[in-house]
Design a protein around this motif. Structure first.
Motif, short mmCIF file in Angstrom:
data_model
loop_
_atom_site.label_atom_id
_atom_site.label_comp_id
_atom_site.label_asym_id
_atom_site.label_seq_id
_atom_site.Cartn_x
_atom_site.Cartn_y
_atom_site.Cartn_z
N TYR A 39 11.76 -4.09 8.51
CA TYR A 39 11.28 -4.71 7.27
C TYR A 39 10.66 -3.66 6.34
O TYR A 39 10.94 -3.64 5.14
CB TYR A 39 10.27 -5.81 7.59
N VAL A 40 9.84 -2.79 6.90
CA VAL A 40 9.17 -1.75 6.11
C VAL A 40 10.21 -0.81 5.49
O VAL A 40 10.08 -0.41 4.33
CB VAL A 40 8.17 -0.98 6.99
N HIS A 41 11.24 -0.49 6.26
CA HIS A 41 12.30 0.39 5.75
C HIS A 41 13.04 -0.26 4.58
O HIS A 41 13.38 0.42 3.60
CB HIS A 41 13.27 0.74 6.88
N LYS A 42 13.27 -1.56 4.66
CA LYS A 42 14.00 -2.27 3.61
C LYS A 42 13.11 -2.63 2.41
O LYS A 42 13.64 -2.93 1.33
CB LYS A 42 14.62 -3.56 4.17
N HIS A 43 11.79 -2.63 2.59
CA HIS A 43 10.87 -3.03 1.53
C HIS A 43 9.79 -1.97 1.33
O HIS A 43 8.61 -2.21 1.61
CB HIS A 43 10.22 -4.38 1.87
N PRO A 44 10.18 -0.79 0.83
CA PRO A 44 9.19 0.28 0.66
C PRO A 44 8.17 -0.06 -0.43
O PRO A 44 8.49 -0.76 -1.39
CB PRO A 44 10.04 1.49 0.27
N ILE A 45 6.95 0.40 -0.23
CA ILE A 45 5.89 0.20 -1.22
C ILE A 45 5.21 1.54 -1.47
O ILE A 45 5.33 2.47 -0.68
CB ILE A 45 4.86 -0.86 -0.76
N ALA A 46 4.49 1.61 -2.58
CA ALA A 46 3.79 2.84 -2.94
C ALA A 46 2.59 3.04 -2.03
O ALA A 46 1.95 2.09 -1.58
CB ALA A 46 3.34 2.77 -4.40
N SER A 47 2.28 4.30 -1.80
CA SER A 47 1.12 4.64 -0.99
C SER A 47 -0.17 4.48 -1.79
O SER A 47 -0.20 4.76 -3.00
CB SER A 47 1.24 6.10 -0.51
N VAL A 48 -1.20 4.02 -1.13
CA VAL A 48 -2.53 3.91 -1.73
C VAL A 48 -3.39 5.02 -1.12
O VAL A 48 -3.46 5.14 0.11
CB VAL A 48 -3.16 2.53 -1.41
N ASN A 49 -4.01 5.82 -1.96
CA ASN A 49 -4.87 6.89 -1.45
C ASN A 49 -6.30 6.38 -1.33
O ASN A 49 -6.85 5.84 -2.29
CB ASN A 49 -4.82 8.11 -2.37
N TYR A 75 0.79 -9.72 11.79
CA TYR A 75 0.12 -8.59 11.15
C TYR A 75 0.71 -8.34 9.77
O TYR A 75 1.76 -8.86 9.42
CB TYR A 75 0.24 -7.34 12.01
N ARG A 76 0.02 -7.53 8.97
CA ARG A 76 0.48 -7.13 7.64
C ARG A 76 0.64 -5.62 7.65
O ARG A 76 0.19 -4.94 8.56
CB ARG A 76 -0.54 -7.53 6.57
N TYR A 77 1.27 -5.09 6.62
CA TYR A 77 1.41 -3.64 6.56
C TYR A 77 0.99 -3.12 5.20
O TYR A 77 0.90 -3.86 4.22
CB TYR A 77 2.84 -3.19 6.91
N HIS A 83 0.81 7.09 5.05
CA HIS A 83 1.10 6.62 6.41
C HIS A 83 1.28 5.10 6.37
O HIS A 83 0.42 4.39 5.85
CB HIS A 83 -0.03 6.96 7.37
N THR A 84 2.36 4.62 6.95
CA THR A 84 2.58 3.18 7.05
C THR A 84 1.81 2.67 8.25
O THR A 84 1.95 3.19 9.36
CB THR A 84 4.07 2.86 7.18
N VAL A 85 0.98 1.66 8.01
CA VAL A 85 0.13 1.13 9.08
C VAL A 85 0.28 -0.38 9.18
O VAL A 85 0.50 -1.07 8.19
CB VAL A 85 -1.35 1.51 8.86
N LEU A 86 0.17 -0.87 10.39
CA LEU A 86 0.17 -2.30 10.68
C LEU A 86 -1.28 -2.72 10.81
O LEU A 86 -2.07 -2.07 11.50
CB LEU A 86 0.93 -2.54 11.98
N ILE A 87 -1.65 -3.80 10.11
CA ILE A 87 -3.05 -4.18 9.98
C ILE A 87 -3.26 -5.64 10.37
O ILE A 87 -2.47 -6.50 10.00
CB ILE A 87 -3.52 -3.96 8.52
N ASP A 88 -4.35 -5.89 11.08
CA ASP A 88 -4.77 -7.26 11.38
C ASP A 88 -5.42 -7.81 10.11
O ASP A 88 -6.45 -7.29 9.68
CB ASP A 88 -5.76 -7.25 12.54
N PRO A 89 -4.84 -8.84 9.49
CA PRO A 89 -5.39 -9.32 8.22
C PRO A 89 -6.78 -9.95 8.35
O PRO A 89 -7.54 -9.96 7.39
CB PRO A 89 -4.36 -10.35 7.75
#
Length: 99
Positions: A39-49, A75-77, A83-89
């Motif tokens: 899913y992450v590969h198909k739906h890229p998003i901009a990085s937040v610094n 989880y959310r990403y 860095h792409t991270v998986l997060i507990d919302p």
């Protein structure tokens, strides 16, 4: 009697603490990992610094980081500091850094 009782109570308290720590451990199944990576590969998003954030499992991301939903995964990403991270919302804690 006191000399036996105090170490026994301390030991029980220690074991209870270990049980609590183990209950906080998050396990992402291989199936969830596959779904998320695809899913992450198909739906890229901009990085937040986020300055000063040491990113890793257990890190908490600030409310300024928008979490993206992954269908059929609890989880959310987000992409934080490149860095792409998986997060507990619920807690906003990183549960996995996706490679």
């Amino acid at each position: 009697m006191k000399t036996i009782l105090i170490p026994a109570i301390a030991g029980l308290a220690l074991m209870a603490g270990i049980g609590i720590a183990a209950a906080d451990e998050v396990i992402v199944t291989p199936e969830q990992q596959t779904v998320v990576k695809e899913y992450v590969h198909k739906h890229p998003i901009a990085s937040v610094n986020v300055l000063g954030l040491e990113l890793g499992v257990g890190s908490t991301v600030p409310d300024t980081v928008e979490l993206q939903e992954v269908p059929d995964v609890q989880y959310r990403y987000a992409v934080v500091n490149d860095h792409t991270v998986l997060i507990d919302p619920g807690t906003r804690r990183v549960v996995q850094v996706i490679q």
